[in-house]
Motif scaffolding. Structure first.
Motif, PDB file in Angstrom:
ATOM      1  N   UNK A   1       3.264 -12.174 -10.424  1.00  0.00           N
ATOM      2  CA  UNK A   1       3.356 -10.957 -11.179  1.00  0.00           C
ATOM      3  C   UNK A   1       3.187 -11.054 -12.610  1.00  0.00           C
ATOM      4  N   UNK A   2       3.028 -10.095 -13.443  1.00  0.00           N
ATOM      5  CA  UNK A   2       2.639  -9.987 -14.840  1.00  0.00           C
ATOM      6  C   UNK A   2       3.198  -8.876 -15.549  1.00  0.00           C
ATOM      7  N   UNK A   3       3.781  -9.041 -16.580  1.00  0.00           N
ATOM      8  CA  UNK A   3       4.137  -7.934 -17.456  1.00  0.00           C
ATOM      9  C   UNK A   3       3.443  -7.911 -18.564  1.00  0.00           C
ATOM     10  N   UNK A   4       2.605  -6.765 -19.078  1.00  0.00           N
ATOM     11  CA  UNK A   4       1.775  -6.677 -20.358  1.00  0.00           C
ATOM     12  C   UNK A   4       2.504  -5.644 -21.108  1.00  0.00           C
ATOM     13  N   UNK A   5       2.806  -6.113 -22.332  1.00  0.00           N
ATOM     14  CA  UNK A   5       3.687  -5.060 -23.302  1.00  0.00           C
ATOM     15  C   UNK A   5       2.551  -4.852 -24.253  1.00  0.00           C
ATOM     16  N   UNK A   6       2.222  -3.410 -23.811  1.00  0.00           N
ATOM     17  CA  UNK A   6       0.645  -3.013 -24.430  1.00  0.00           C
ATOM     18  C   UNK A   6       1.056  -2.056 -25.791  1.00  0.00           C
ATOM     19  N   UNK A   7       0.626  -2.263 -26.969  1.00  0.00           N
ATOM     20  CA  UNK A   7       0.858  -1.362 -27.956  1.00  0.00           C
ATOM     21  C   UNK A   7      -0.245  -0.233 -27.926  1.00  0.00           C
ATOM     22  N   UNK A   8       0.209   1.036 -27.585  1.00  0.00           N
ATOM     23  CA  UNK A   8      -0.827   2.247 -27.172  1.00  0.00           C
ATOM     24  C   UNK A   8      -1.709   2.621 -28.596  1.00  0.00           C
ATOM     25  N   UNK A   9      -0.978   2.120 -29.821  1.00  0.00           N
ATOM     26  CA  UNK A   9      -1.606   2.928 -31.157  1.00  0.00           C
ATOM     27  C   UNK A   9      -0.777   4.352 -31.120  1.00  0.00           C
ATOM     28  N   UNK A  10      -1.090   4.960 -32.076  1.00  0.00           N
ATOM     29  CA  UNK A  10      -0.408   6.226 -32.695  1.00  0.00           C
ATOM     30  C   UNK A  10      -0.733   7.519 -31.782  1.00  0.00           C
ATOM     31  N   UNK A  11      -1.386   7.399 -30.740  1.00  0.00           N
ATOM     32  CA  UNK A  11      -1.609   8.721 -29.803  1.00  0.00           C
ATOM     33  C   UNK A  11      -2.781   8.929 -29.553  1.00  0.00           C
ATOM     34  N   UNK A  12      -3.859   8.615 -30.487  1.00  0.00           N
ATOM     35  CA  UNK A  12      -5.332   8.923 -30.319  1.00  0.00           C
ATOM     36  C   UNK A  12      -5.623   7.649 -29.442  1.00  0.00           C
ATOM     37  N   UNK A  13      -6.319   8.143 -28.217  1.00  0.00           N
ATOM     38  CA  UNK A  13      -6.816   7.188 -27.222  1.00  0.00           C
ATOM     39  C   UNK A  13      -7.746   6.075 -28.182  1.00  0.00           C
ATOM     40  N   UNK A  14      -8.411   6.701 -28.895  1.00  0.00           N
ATOM     41  CA  UNK A  14      -9.568   5.972 -29.588  1.00  0.00           C
ATOM     42  C   UNK A  14      -8.914   4.565 -30.281  1.00  0.00           C
ATOM     43  N   UNK A  15      -7.445   4.748 -30.505  1.00  0.00           N
ATOM     44  CA  UNK A  15      -6.955   3.611 -31.113  1.00  0.00           C
ATOM     45  C   UNK A  15      -6.052   2.612 -30.468  1.00  0.00           C
ATOM     46  N   UNK A  16      -6.186   2.886 -29.067  1.00  0.00           N
ATOM     47  CA  UNK A  16      -5.886   1.847 -28.134  1.00  0.00           C
ATOM     48  C   UNK A  16      -6.820   0.561 -27.971  1.00  0.00           C
ATOM     49  N   UNK A  17      -6.164  -0.721 -28.212  1.00  0.00           N
ATOM     50  CA  UNK A  17      -7.025  -1.493 -28.156  1.00  0.00           C
ATOM     51  C   UNK A  17      -7.873  -1.956 -26.957  1.00  0.00           C
TER      52      UNK A  17
END
Ligand SMILES: C[S@@+](CC[C@H](N)C(=O)[O-])C[C@H]1O[C@@H](n2cnc3c(N)ncnc32)[C@H](O)[C@@H]1O
Length: 401
Positions: free
Chosen positions: A161-177
């Motif tokens: 298993x793997x858990x990835x804690x992903x920062x999604x940015x401030x709401x705009x999908x373009x700002x997700x890495x």
């Protein structure tokens, strides 16, 4: 011409680069990155090569090529720009059964380097049938598709298993890495928050389990311990679990707690930083949190509770997350603690949404001006706020994007 594609392990192995110009430089650096013991033979070298030689990452033989230079080499790259020398190197390499990279001469080269990109642990190597432009274009398209998750790699195995804690940015999908997107494309389970960029959930495959643990302000439907347990349980089933959060996981995101809970349970964790609202939402309102001559630093604080002692000068920006409901008490406390009531102050609600709204006032007047402000919102206090006033209207003006 048919070729046999191959991956070479060059770590610690001697590779000779003949030539010191741009092509030789590029190749030498790529070879160093593979861990090769790189020897450059050339009377002169480029500035970049000279710096690498100075740092000791490359050995330089400062002279013209001679035949014994290939002794002990596993591979040679010749790129002197002098056909007679490159031919001589190729002949010597052939005689010694050493593969020779020789750009622009498919007849005499015995090896070719493909167009290469690395995306995490995946290496993409493309041969374009002799057309370098075609190879690069294909390589770029594949790398982008992998980075964005358009080409999902769902079958990377994580037996434990793997858990990835992903920062999604401030709401705009373009700002997700790009890395966050790639992990989403690999996910078996996605556990998301209220402020995570929810539009990306629509792109998930139908069999991905999507769990909403979204917290509303003053209303916490799923306690943190249960979220931790959920992550651990799903990962123990051998699943790739993406914990998708708003902003950055470690900025008031409880990412550290989730990391510890997973680590304590022996679960592999990957943390993918995100674009924090503390900086991005201010930027969306035209406010740089630092600006030469205006602000030399910034602090990010929670507005949920009393702020305590904070830098008081206008050239230190305060960014307050949460707590928009107690804005009046916060402003009063800051003024009582010695902050100038004239300090420019902005409240920015629903950053990056079509309803984004900015209210600009002073510390003394912001509570009245933004009395109807709603979460999510950030409050920015400091002289940098006047930069937004300069571009988006004067102080006291309320603006909806
Ligand atoms: C629990 S904190 C999480 C912060 C998040 N981890 C980050 O780095 O942005 C939630 C607060 O972030 C701020 N916030 C997050 N997204 C926002 C947005 N799109 N617009 C305005 N404020 C936002 C608000 O202050 C909100 O109350």
């Amino acid at each position: 011409m048919s070729i046999f594609p191959l991956g070479l392990r060059l770590e610690g192995r001697r590779v000779v680069v003949v030539g010191g110009g741009h092509v030789a430089t590029r190749r030498a650096f790529a070879l160093v990155e593979s861990g090769a013991d790189v020897h450059v033979v050339s009377p002169a070298v480029s500035d970049s090569l000279a710096s690498a030689i100075g740092r000791g990452t490359i050995t330089w033989h400062e002279r013209a090529y001679h035949c014994g230079d290939l002794d002990g080499a596993w591979l040679v790259q010749t790129a002197t720009g002098v056909p007679a020398v490159d031919d001589l190197v190729a002949d010597d390499a052939e005689a010694r059964q050493i593969f020779c990279l020789k750009g622009g001469d498919p007849e005499r080269a015995t090896a070719w380097t493909p167009a290469v990109a690395r995306v995490d642990d995946v290496t993409i190597a493309v041969s374009g049938g002799g057309d370098a432009g075609r190879a690069s274009a294909l390589r770029d398209a594949l790398a982008t598709a992998l980075q964005t998750g358009d080409l999902p790699l769902r079958h990377r195995t994580h037996p434990r298993g793997l858990v990835a804690l992903v920062g999604g940015g401030p709401g705009d999908p373009g700002l997700l890495t790009a890395r966050g997107r790639r992990l989403l494309a690999e996910a078996d389970v996605v556990v998301f928050d209220r402020l995570a960029p929810q539009s990306v959930l629509a792109e998930l495959a139908a069999d991905v389990e999507v769990i909403d643990v979204g917290k509303q302000p003053d209303h916490h439907p799923i306690p943190q311990e249960q979220i931790n347990a959920l992550l651990v349980d799903r990962a123990r089933e051998g699943k790739v679990v993406v914990r998708l959060k708003g902003g950055d996981p470690y900025v008031f995101g409880r990412g550290g707690e989730e990391l510890l809970a997973c680590r304590e349970a022996g679960i592999e964790v990957e943390v993918v930083p995100g674009v924090t609202s503390a900086i991005a939402v201010a930027a969306a309102a035209g406010i740089p949190v630092t600006h030469r001559g205006v602000a030399r630093g910034f602090s990010v604080v929670t507005g949920h509770e009393s702020l305590g002692e904070l830098p008081r000068r206008g050239d230190h920006t305060l960014v307050m997350l949460m707590g928009v409901k107690r804005l009046r008490s916060t402003a009063d406390e800051l003024i009582a603690a010695g902050h100038d009531p004239e300090t420019p102050t902005a409240v920015i609600e629903r950053g990056f949404s079509p309803d984004q709204r900015t209210t600009i006032a002073t510390l003394g007047t912001i509570a009245d001006r933004a009395s109807d402000a709603v979460s999510p919102a950030i409050t920015v206090i400091g002289d940098v706020v006047s930069l937004a006033a300069a571009t988006t209207g004067s102080v006291g003006v309320r603006q909806t994007s």
